[in-house]
Design a protein around this motif. Structure first.
Motif, PDB file in Angstrom:
ATOM      1  N   VAL A  19       0.841  -1.208   0.000  1.00 54.58           N
ATOM      2  CA  VAL A  19       0.000   0.000   0.000  1.00 54.58           C
ATOM      3  C   VAL A  19       0.873   1.254   0.000  1.00 54.58           C
ATOM      4  N   HIS A  20       0.318   2.322  -0.550  1.00 57.00           N
ATOM      5  CA  HIS A  20       0.961   3.646  -0.542  1.00 57.00           C
ATOM      6  C   HIS A  20       0.048   4.592   0.230  1.00 57.00           C
ATOM      7  N   PHE A  21       0.519   5.045   1.385  1.00 51.19           N
ATOM      8  CA  PHE A  21      -0.316   5.934   2.205  1.00 51.19           C
ATOM      9  C   PHE A  21       0.112   7.410   2.141  1.00 51.19           C
ATOM     10  N   GLU A  30      -3.606  11.094   0.272  1.00 52.39           N
ATOM     11  CA  GLU A  30      -3.915  10.137   1.346  1.00 52.39           C
ATOM     12  C   GLU A  30      -3.092  10.528   2.557  1.00 52.39           C
ATOM     13  N   ASP A  31      -3.512  10.092   3.747  1.00 50.01           N
ATOM     14  CA  ASP A  31      -2.616  10.155   4.900  1.00 50.01           C
ATOM     15  C   ASP A  31      -2.808   8.874   5.703  1.00 50.01           C
ATOM     16  N   TRP A  32      -2.101   8.771   6.799  1.00 50.66           N
ATOM     17  CA  TRP A  32      -2.138   7.515   7.552  1.00 50.66           C
ATOM     18  C   TRP A  32      -3.494   7.265   8.195  1.00 50.66           C
ATOM     19  N   ARG A  33      -4.217   8.337   8.498  1.00 47.15           N
ATOM     20  CA  ARG A  33      -5.542   8.145   9.087  1.00 47.15           C
ATOM     21  C   ARG A  33      -6.517   7.599   8.027  1.00 47.15           C
ATOM     22  N   HIS A 268      -2.499  -0.350  -3.298  1.00 43.18           N
ATOM     23  CA  HIS A 268      -3.356   0.808  -2.981  1.00 43.18           C
ATOM     24  C   HIS A 268      -2.576   2.105  -3.269  1.00 43.18           C
ATOM     25  N   ALA A 269      -2.994   2.813  -4.330  1.00 41.61           N
ATOM     26  CA  ALA A 269      -2.231   3.979  -4.809  1.00 41.61           C
ATOM     27  C   ALA A 269      -3.168   5.143  -5.116  1.00 41.61           C
ATOM     28  N   PRO A 270      -3.689   5.790  -4.062  1.00 41.70           N
ATOM     29  CA  PRO A 270      -4.662   6.861  -4.266  1.00 41.70           C
ATOM     30  C   PRO A 270      -4.040   8.123  -4.874  1.00 41.70           C
ATOM     31  N   HIS A 271      -4.843   8.800  -5.687  1.00 48.86           N
ATOM     32  CA  HIS A 271      -4.423  10.075  -6.289  1.00 48.86           C
ATOM     33  C   HIS A 271      -5.570  11.059  -6.238  1.00 48.86           C
ATOM     34  N   ASP A 272      -5.203  12.312  -6.380  1.00 54.31           N
ATOM     35  CA  ASP A 272      -6.157  13.399  -6.431  1.00 54.31           C
ATOM     36  C   ASP A 272      -6.770  13.438  -7.840  1.00 54.31           C
ATOM     37  N   SER A 359     -10.687   5.975   1.738  1.00 51.57           N
ATOM     38  CA  SER A 359      -9.475   6.580   1.200  1.00 51.57           C
ATOM     39  C   SER A 359      -9.782   8.006   0.755  1.00 51.57           C
ATOM     40  N   ARG A 360      -8.764   8.862   0.791  1.00 51.91           N
ATOM     41  CA  ARG A 360      -8.936  10.213   0.251  1.00 51.91           C
ATOM     42  C   ARG A 360      -9.032  10.165  -1.279  1.00 51.91           C
ATOM     43  N   GLY A 361      -8.515   9.122  -1.884  1.00 53.43           N
ATOM     44  CA  GLY A 361      -8.551   8.989  -3.340  1.00 53.43           C
ATOM     45  C   GLY A 361      -9.882   8.394  -3.774  1.00 53.43           C
ATOM     46  N   LYS A 362     -10.834   9.234  -4.135  1.00 52.18           N
ATOM     47  CA  LYS A 362     -12.186   8.742  -4.424  1.00 52.18           C
ATOM     48  C   LYS A 362     -12.374   8.457  -5.912  1.00 52.18           C
ATOM     49  N   ILE A 363     -11.465   7.647  -6.428  1.00 55.17           N
ATOM     50  CA  ILE A 363     -11.568   7.216  -7.831  1.00 55.17           C
ATOM     51  C   ILE A 363     -11.251   5.734  -7.828  1.00 55.17           C
ATOM     52  N   THR A 364     -12.129   4.935  -8.436  1.00 55.72           N
ATOM     53  CA  THR A 364     -11.812   3.506  -8.526  1.00 55.72           C
ATOM     54  C   THR A 364     -12.283   2.941  -9.866  1.00 55.72           C
TER      55      THR A 364
END
Ligand code: NCD
Ligand code: ZN
Ligand code: ZN
Length: 434
Positions: A19-21, A30-33, A268-272, A359-364
């Motif tokens: 995962v990438h946090f 993303e952050d750790w929370r 897990h690689a969230p982006h804006d 996740s902060r990355g709301k794209i899937t």
């Protein structure tokens, strides 16, 4: 505390080796929370977090920043130290500082960390092998894809499929073979991240047959998408390595069934959205969140009969626990035995919606997927971190750092020859082995 678990199955919590946090450095993604909240919601009780943050986790100083950021975790975590060209003098310090494993980027990806030379990799493998920690590889050969991308860009290609064209299977396969040879030479334990092609399974199988301590993971997106995804999803499906043609997808399922692929991880690689949803494919960030959707997606495959529940548990929990040494090799402790638990409803039906992700990355790319089977409660060391499908907010900070406890001897280096003897003074050490 008592609660009703009627009709639920008790599984060991999933251990996601990839995962990438994003914290420190990219907390708008993303952050750790948020990252560990997503894990808790996904039935994941331990994550291994990647070093391509800012600063990258390649120095003892940077490790301290990462450890500080991780203090708000809902679930347990292992931290990856970076193995790069210029930090060989930091590796021992990172190990003493508590990293759980190492990560080496053989090809560039998010964060643009330059790939180490084969020489630096060999030296790093030698150092890390002394301590038995596993080295996970982003196995894509930088030089091959750099040239291909340059040609495609010169030809004006900016469409989603150009991404796949720039990173064909040879890019990954060459890197897997090279990493396996270095592991065989040094006795390092290695792990191949995000296996995306059938071709990579050949050097993986061969290395296993030769006694190399090598494991491999694939991710739900490689099992569930093929090349049509580029037309359907555009830049959303852009990920390194790329989702590939149907025959690769079929071969990966074969590799899952015959045990060549040891684990399911998510990358897990969230982006804006601003950075992800770009028309110019070369400028769209690679990757998407996965830690929250892995279990429902894979339980859906169990429901469909493509995978047994025991095989799923092996791939999502037992195999990563063994590979990363999270429990003693001999003795009674087994994955989940310290009450890292996912209680799942195998018949629960849900529809994946990006907006609902923690996740902060709301794209899937899995938007709209209908799943059968979901974790209902998640417990980390006996404490609820998700209860009745709701995050237990005040469990933030309950997560602890894990590191390798099992330290069975790594395989002996296979090639201690005169050259090595002359350099290290270890004359005769490997004599008569082979
Ligand atoms: C990952 C990221 O965004 O950090 N992206 C990806 O496409 N998989 C990096 C990586 O694992 O290569
Ligand atoms: Zn990677
Ligand atoms: Zn990754």
């Amino acid at each position: 505390e008592t609660f009703d678990a009627t009709g639920l199955h008790l599984l060991p919590g999933a251990i996601d080796a990839h995962v990438h946090f994003r914290e420190p450095g990219y907390t708008h993604k993303e952050d750790w929370r948020t990252g560990t909240a997503a894990a808790a919601m996904g039935g994941v009780t331990t994550v291994f977090e990647m070093p391509n943050t800012n600063p990258p986790t390649g120095t003892v100083e940077a490790l301290k920043l990462k450890q500080k950021a991780a203090e708000k975790a809902y679930v347990d975590y292992g931290l990856y130290g970076l193995l790069a060209e210029d930090n060989l003098d930091q590796l021992e310090g990172l190990i003493k500082g508590g990293v759980a494993a190492f990560k080496c980027f053989m090809g560039n990806t998010f964060g643009n960390l330059p790939s180490p030379s084969t020489g630096a990799m060999l030296e790093g493998f030698e150092i890390i092998a002394q301590h038995g920690l596993r080295i996970s590889l982003h196995a894509e050969t930088a030089s091959i894809m750099a040239l291909r991308q340059k040609k495609l860009m010169a030809a004006g290609r900016r469409d989603p499929l150009a991404h796949l064209a720039s990173r064909p299977a040879v890019v990954a396969t060459e890197a897997v073979a090279r990493a396996a040879i270095l592991a065989e030479w040094t006795g390092a334990r290695i792990h191949i991240l995000h296996i995306s092609s059938g071709d990579e399974l050949r050097p993986l199988r061969e290395a296993k047959a030769r006694g190399v301590d090598i494991t491999g993971e694939t991710c739900p997106h490689y099992l569930l998408f093929d090349e049509h995804a580029y037309t359907d999803l555009g830049s959303i499906i852009r990920v390194n390595p790329p989702v590939r043609e149907k025959h690769h997808q079929d071969a990966l399922w074969e590799g899952v069934k015959d045990g060549t692929i040891d684990m399911i991880a998510t990358d897990h690689a969230p982006h804006d959205p601003e950075e992800k949803l770009r028309d110019d494919i070369w400028r769209a960030d690679c990757g998407f969140p996965g830690v929250e959707t892995q279990m429902p997606l894979m339980l859906t495959q169990v429901h469909a009969g493509l995978l047994s529940l025991t095989d799923y548990v092996r791939m999502s929990s037992t195999a990563p626990a063994k590979a990363f040494g999270l429990y003693p090799a001999k003795g009674a402790i087994v994955p989940g035995a310290d009450a890292d638990i996912a209680l799942v409803d195998l018949n629960r039906r849900e529809t994946i919606r990006a907006k609902d992700l923690h996740s902060r990355g709301k794209i899937t790319p899995f938007e709209g997927f209908e799943t059968v089977g979901a974790p209902v409660h998640t417990l980390v060391r006996g404490r609820f971190v998700m209860k009745d499908r709701k995050l237990v907010e005040d469990a933030s900070g309950w997560g602890l750092s894990v590191t390798r406890i099992q330290n069975m001897p790594a395989p002996e280096p296979r090639h201690v020859d005169e050259t090595t003897a002359a350099v290290t003074g270890a004359a005769g050490k490997g004599a008569g082995r082979s």
